[in-house]
Design a protein around this motif. Sequence first.
Motif, PDB file in Angstrom:
ATOM      1  N   ALA A  37       0.840  -1.205   0.000  1.00 42.45           N
ATOM      2  CA  ALA A  37       0.000   0.000   0.000  1.00 42.45           C
ATOM      3  C   ALA A  37       0.872   1.251   0.000  1.00 42.45           C
ATOM      4  N   GLU A  38       1.954   1.211   0.753  1.00 41.41           N
ATOM      5  CA  GLU A  38       2.875   2.353   0.769  1.00 41.41           C
ATOM      6  C   GLU A  38       3.520   2.531  -0.607  1.00 41.41           C
ATOM      7  N   ARG A  39       3.911   1.430  -1.234  1.00 42.93           N
ATOM      8  CA  ARG A  39       4.509   1.498  -2.572  1.00 42.93           C
ATOM      9  C   ARG A  39       3.510   2.073  -3.568  1.00 42.93           C
ATOM     10  N   PHE A  40       2.262   1.638  -3.494  1.00 42.17           N
ATOM     11  CA  PHE A  40       1.212   2.166  -4.363  1.00 42.17           C
ATOM     12  C   PHE A  40       1.098   3.680  -4.186  1.00 42.17           C
ATOM     13  N   ASP A  41       1.045   4.138  -2.944  1.00 45.00           N
ATOM     14  CA  ASP A  41       0.910   5.576  -2.673  1.00 45.00           C
ATOM     15  C   ASP A  41       2.086   6.376  -3.228  1.00 45.00           C
ATOM     16  N   VAL A  42       3.302   5.858  -3.059  1.00 42.32           N
ATOM     17  CA  VAL A  42       4.487   6.563  -3.551  1.00 42.32           C
ATOM     18  C   VAL A  42       4.488   6.605  -5.081  1.00 42.32           C
ATOM     19  N   LEU A  43       4.130   5.490  -5.710  1.00 38.60           N
ATOM     20  CA  LEU A  43       4.037   5.471  -7.168  1.00 38.60           C
ATOM     21  C   LEU A  43       2.995   6.471  -7.659  1.00 38.60           C
ATOM     22  N   ALA A  44       1.840   6.494  -7.008  1.00 36.81           N
ATOM     23  CA  ALA A  44       0.771   7.414  -7.401  1.00 36.81           C
ATOM     24  C   ALA A  44       1.224   8.864  -7.270  1.00 36.81           C
ATOM     25  N   GLU A  45       1.951   9.179  -6.214  1.00 37.30           N
ATOM     26  CA  GLU A  45       2.469  10.537  -6.031  1.00 37.30           C
ATOM     27  C   GLU A  45       3.473  10.904  -7.121  1.00 37.30           C
ATOM     28  N   ALA A  46       4.366   9.980  -7.434  1.00 38.28           N
ATOM     29  CA  ALA A  46       5.378  10.239  -8.461  1.00 38.28           C
ATOM     30  C   ALA A  46       4.730  10.441  -9.826  1.00 38.28           C
ATOM     31  N   ILE A  47       3.753   9.616 -10.140  1.00 36.41           N
ATOM     32  CA  ILE A  47       3.032   9.742 -11.409  1.00 36.41           C
ATOM     33  C   ILE A  47       2.268  11.055 -11.448  1.00 36.41           C
ATOM     34  N   GLY A  48       1.578  11.377 -10.368  1.00 34.32           N
ATOM     35  CA  GLY A  48       0.801  12.615 -10.300  1.00 34.32           C
ATOM     36  C   GLY A  48       1.671  13.851 -10.449  1.00 34.32           C
ATOM     37  N   ALA A  49       2.833  13.840  -9.819  1.00 29.72           N
ATOM     38  CA  ALA A  49       3.738  14.992  -9.915  1.00 29.72           C
ATOM     39  C   ALA A  49       4.225  15.177 -11.347  1.00 29.72           C
ATOM     40  N   TYR A  50       4.541  14.088 -12.009  1.00 31.94           N
ATOM     41  CA  TYR A  50       4.999  14.163 -13.400  1.00 31.94           C
ATOM     42  C   TYR A  50       3.884  14.704 -14.294  1.00 31.94           C
ATOM     43  N   GLU A  51       2.680  14.187 -14.117  1.00 30.44           N
ATOM     44  CA  GLU A  51       1.550  14.641 -14.930  1.00 30.44           C
ATOM     45  C   GLU A  51       1.258  16.119 -14.689  1.00 30.44           C
ATOM     46  N   LEU A  52       1.326  16.545 -13.450  1.00 28.15           N
ATOM     47  CA  LEU A  52       1.067  17.948 -13.121  1.00 28.15           C
ATOM     48  C   LEU A  52       2.082  18.864 -13.797  1.00 28.15           C
ATOM     49  N   GLU A  53       3.320  18.444 -13.834  1.00 24.70           N
ATOM     50  CA  GLU A  53       4.377  19.253 -14.436  1.00 24.70           C
ATOM     51  C   GLU A  53       4.306  19.261 -15.964  1.00 24.70           C
ATOM     52  N   HIS A  54       3.983  18.133 -16.553  1.00 32.13           N
ATOM     53  CA  HIS A  54       4.071  17.999 -18.006  1.00 32.13           C
ATOM     54  C   HIS A  54       2.747  18.128 -18.751  1.00 32.13           C
TER      55      HIS A  54
END
Length: 59
Positions: A37-54
């Motif tokens: 669950a922690e890995r899922f949350d970290v992946l989701a944050e990393a993906i979200g940050a990339y999408e927000l920037e790009h």
Amino acid sequence: MTSKQISIVRNESDYEAALTEIERYFEKEPEKGTPEAERFDVLAEAIGAYELEHWKIER
């Protein structure tokens, strides 16, 4: 199970890899409080940050 370290999503290749990895959690949602669950949350944050920037959405 040995898990690889999650890094910042810096480019499209990293982004695609993160999407591929997080996809497995959609089939079987991890239980809250587990390492998965922690890995899922970290992946989701990393993906979200990339999408927000790009892929900014103009308002």
